[in-house]
Design a protein around this motif. Structure first.
Motif, PDB file in Angstrom:
ATOM      1  N   THR A   1       1.939  -1.264  13.058  1.00 15.87           N
ATOM      2  CA  THR A   1       3.304  -0.867  12.693  1.00 15.87           C
ATOM      3  C   THR A   1       3.597  -1.153  11.230  1.00 15.87           C
ATOM      4  O   THR A   1       4.178  -0.325  10.519  1.00 15.87           O
ATOM      5  CB  THR A   1       4.323  -1.613  13.581  1.00 15.87           C
ATOM      6  N   VAL A   2       3.165  -2.325  10.757  1.00 11.51           N
ATOM      7  CA  VAL A   2       3.401  -2.707   9.363  1.00 11.51           C
ATOM      8  C   VAL A   2       2.646  -1.774   8.413  1.00 11.51           C
ATOM      9  O   VAL A   2       3.182  -1.352   7.371  1.00 11.51           O
ATOM     10  CB  VAL A   2       2.978  -4.173   9.124  1.00 11.51           C
ATOM     11  N   ILE A   3       1.425  -1.420   8.752  1.00 12.42           N
ATOM     12  CA  ILE A   3       0.625  -0.534   7.899  1.00 12.42           C
ATOM     13  C   ILE A   3       1.327   0.804   7.693  1.00 12.42           C
ATOM     14  O   ILE A   3       1.439   1.304   6.569  1.00 12.42           O
ATOM     15  CB  ILE A   3      -0.778  -0.317   8.501  1.00 12.42           C
ATOM     16  N   ILE A   4       1.830   1.401   8.779  1.00 14.60           N
ATOM     17  CA  ILE A   4       2.507   2.697   8.675  1.00 14.60           C
ATOM     18  C   ILE A   4       3.797   2.575   7.874  1.00 14.60           C
ATOM     19  O   ILE A   4       4.136   3.444   7.079  1.00 14.60           O
ATOM     20  CB  ILE A   4       2.782   3.259  10.077  1.00 14.60           C
ATOM     21  N   THR A   5       4.507   1.490   8.077  1.00 13.59           N
ATOM     22  CA  THR A   5       5.797   1.305   7.410  1.00 13.59           C
ATOM     23  C   THR A   5       5.661   1.218   5.896  1.00 13.59           C
ATOM     24  O   THR A   5       6.469   1.790   5.156  1.00 13.59           O
ATOM     25  CB  THR A   5       6.493   0.038   7.927  1.00 13.59           C
ATOM     26  N   ILE A   6       4.651   0.517   5.418  1.00 19.70           N
ATOM     27  CA  ILE A   6       4.546   0.256   3.981  1.00 19.70           C
ATOM     28  C   ILE A   6       3.591   1.203   3.257  1.00 19.70           C
ATOM     29  O   ILE A   6       3.438   1.102   2.028  1.00 19.70           O
ATOM     30  CB  ILE A   6       4.105  -1.203   3.720  1.00 19.70           C
ATOM     31  N   SER A   7       2.947   2.127   3.966  1.00 20.27           N
ATOM     32  CA  SER A   7       1.993   3.039   3.321  1.00 20.27           C
ATOM     33  C   SER A   7       2.687   3.924   2.286  1.00 20.27           C
ATOM     34  O   SER A   7       3.677   4.593   2.607  1.00 20.27           O
ATOM     35  CB  SER A   7       1.314   3.921   4.375  1.00 20.27           C
ATOM     36  N   PRO A   8       2.188   3.954   1.045  1.00 17.47           N
ATOM     37  CA  PRO A   8       2.748   4.861   0.028  1.00 17.47           C
ATOM     38  C   PRO A   8       2.518   6.315   0.429  1.00 17.47           C
ATOM     39  O   PRO A   8       1.655   6.618   1.256  1.00 17.47           O
ATOM     40  CB  PRO A   8       1.962   4.501  -1.239  1.00 17.47           C
ATOM     41  N   SER A   9       3.268   7.225  -0.164  1.00 18.33           N
ATOM     42  CA  SER A   9       3.159   8.636   0.177  1.00 18.33           C
ATOM     43  C   SER A   9       1.961   9.286  -0.520  1.00 18.33           C
ATOM     44  O   SER A   9       1.339   8.702  -1.406  1.00 18.33           O
ATOM     45  CB  SER A   9       4.435   9.375  -0.230  1.00 18.33           C
ATOM     46  N   TYR A  10       1.678  10.521  -0.128  1.00 22.82           N
ATOM     47  CA  TYR A  10       0.585  11.292  -0.724  1.00 22.82           C
ATOM     48  C   TYR A  10       0.824  11.494  -2.212  1.00 22.82           C
ATOM     49  O   TYR A  10      -0.111  11.449  -3.022  1.00 22.82           O
ATOM     50  CB  TYR A  10       0.465  12.640  -0.023  1.00 22.82           C
ATOM     51  N   ALA A  11       2.082  11.697  -2.594  1.00 19.99           N
ATOM     52  CA  ALA A  11       2.416  11.914  -4.004  1.00 19.99           C
ATOM     53  C   ALA A  11       2.107  10.687  -4.849  1.00 19.99           C
ATOM     54  O   ALA A  11       1.871  10.790  -6.059  1.00 19.99           O
ATOM     55  CB  ALA A  11       3.896  12.274  -4.141  1.00 19.99           C
TER      56      ALA A  11
END
Length: 436
Positions: free
Chosen positions: A102-112
């Motif tokens: 859950t934490v990984i998905i929450t803090i993942s930067p965007s593709y841009a």
């Protein structure tokens, strides 16, 4: 094994407290799963940019599904751990793994921001979540079954599914609040992360609840706990019941992911109704799911599992496609409520019954592994594939009601499994002894 020498084994002090502590982890699992589905269009733009909106959405649902393919792996590895070391310790471990994803998905930067690394991080987060989810549901269901009072196993196990509905309700409510206070452009840019962040903030509370969980008297009463090799061997020896259990669970998983994860996208992109209406119906479905689950479990305790399973699968098979055809012909909020309530009834009554049935037909000494594997296969191969399959069917056929065909197949699987498991009115026998 059945419980022995119960007078010498510590008993559960408060069953209500045990239910709340055990099901708390289910809240986190379904809270995040629903958010991933509801905000799929925003996640698609953030991590899977494409000129084709349908292609981006399919990529997002594809990642959602790929994460679920880790469920069988988690079911075997973590299931064997729980059957060997205990329900309490195992459920604490699964929560820690789920929290990490859950934490990984929450803090993942965007593709841009970081390019192709962004979708890779999201995929890793989903794989971690899927690994944990593979045994979370099974571990909780087994725990509830083992603390149930005599004659009420269906009722007790149904609260595993009911707890998930609380997560759906809270996530939907957060979505409504977010839509009311933020413009859609801001939600798309970064606001969709807020509910995920809230999920991260409640993780410590759930850990506290899980740490105070008591071990089940039935597990403590077992004279011998199987080794990992013995668990694997016994699960293999009972492959037929695992396969039938998977078929039994297909109806539950497909219907659930259709009425929760896929419905918001279906309402917005296919029915072209306001997103707010999708959230309102989803909240109503969560409430009715919460009610129907224990009713289904209690009814099956009184009249048997088979009649409830067969009646609901037959109704779903006969009405799924016609209901969606009626809805998509001239979509309205009122029709959406009617169809949502119908599928909620099917899901709740069937799920409340199916959980108790599956606990009873798998071997007791490897109960967590076999239950989790059966359910993980159903969720991984069919349930979490539902948003992808439904989106693809509509795009391929141009028929907005075509997801009903997928629901019919799920109902047929459940009906066939119930007939084979309860041949002649009695459940098929499992192999309790380990086969080398």
């Amino acid at each position: 094994m059945s419980q022995s020498s119960s007078s010498q084994v510590p008993q559960i002090k408060s069953r209500l407290g045990a239910i709340l502590r055990a099901t708390s982890g289910n809240f986190l699992e379904q809270f995040d799963f629903f958010l991933f589905g509801f905000y799929a269009p925003y996640i698609a733009k953030a991590f899977f940019p494409s000129e084709n909106e349908t292609a981006a959405l399919l990529n997002t649902f594809g990642v959602f599904w790929l994460g679920a393919l880790m469920r069988p792996v988690g079911a075997i590895v973590l299931g064997a751990y729980i059957d060997r070391i205990g329900r309490r310790k195992g459920l604490i471990v699964t929560l820690a793994i789920m929290a990490l994803g859950t934490v990984i998905i929450t803090i993942s930067p965007s593709y841009a921001t970081i390019g192709v690394a962004a979708p890779i991080l999201v995929l890793i987060g989903r794989l971690v979540q899927g690994f944990s989810a593979g045994v979370e549901l099974g571990g909780v269901s087994v725990y509830l079954a083992e603390i149930a009072t005599p004659g009420n196993r269906g009722f007790y196990t149904s609260f595993q599914s009911s707890s998930q509905q609380v997560a759906i309700f809270v996530a939907s409510l957060l979505g409504l609040i977010l839509s009311a206070v933020m413009p859609d452009t801001e939600i798309m840019a970064w606001g969709w992360r807020i509910p995920f962040l809230i999920g991260c903030l409640i993780i410590p509370v759930i850990f506290v609840l899980r740490r105070t969980l008591e071990e089940t008297p039935e597990f403590l009463a077992m004279k011998k706990h199987p080794t990992a090799n013995e668990v694997f061997a016994s699960a293999l020896a009972n492959w037929r019941i695992v396969l039938l259990g998977m078929m039994l669970a297909v109806m539950t998983t497909v219907t659930f992911y259709f009425v929760t994860v896929y419905t918001p996208s279906f309402v917005e992109k296919v029915l072209l109704l306001p997103k707010k209406e999708a959230l309102q119906v989803t909240m109503m479905v969560a409430v009715t799911n919460f009610i129907w689950n224990p009713i289904g479990g209690a009814l099956s305790d009184r009249i048997g599992r088979k009649p409830v399973l067969l009646a609901i699968t037959a109704l779903s098979f006969l009405t799924a496609y016609p209901a969606l055809a009626w809805l998509t012909a001239a979509p309205t909020f009122g029709k959406l409520i009617v169809v949502g309530m119908m599928f909620s009834f099917y899901f709740g009554m069937y799920s409340g019954t199916m959980l108790g049935a599956l606990v009873e037909v798998v071997p007791s000494h490897v109960r967590t592994t076999c239950f989790s594997l059966a359910f993980a296969l159903a969720a991984g191969l069919f349930g979490t594939f539902t948003p992808f399959a439904a989106t693809g069917l509509v795009a391929l056929t141009g028929n907005k009601a075509s997801p009903g065909l997928w629901l019919m197949c799920a109902a047929a699987c459940g009906m066939a499994a119930a007939l084979m498991i309860y041949r002649g009115g009695r459940a098929i026998e499992t192999r309790e002894t380990v086969v080398a």
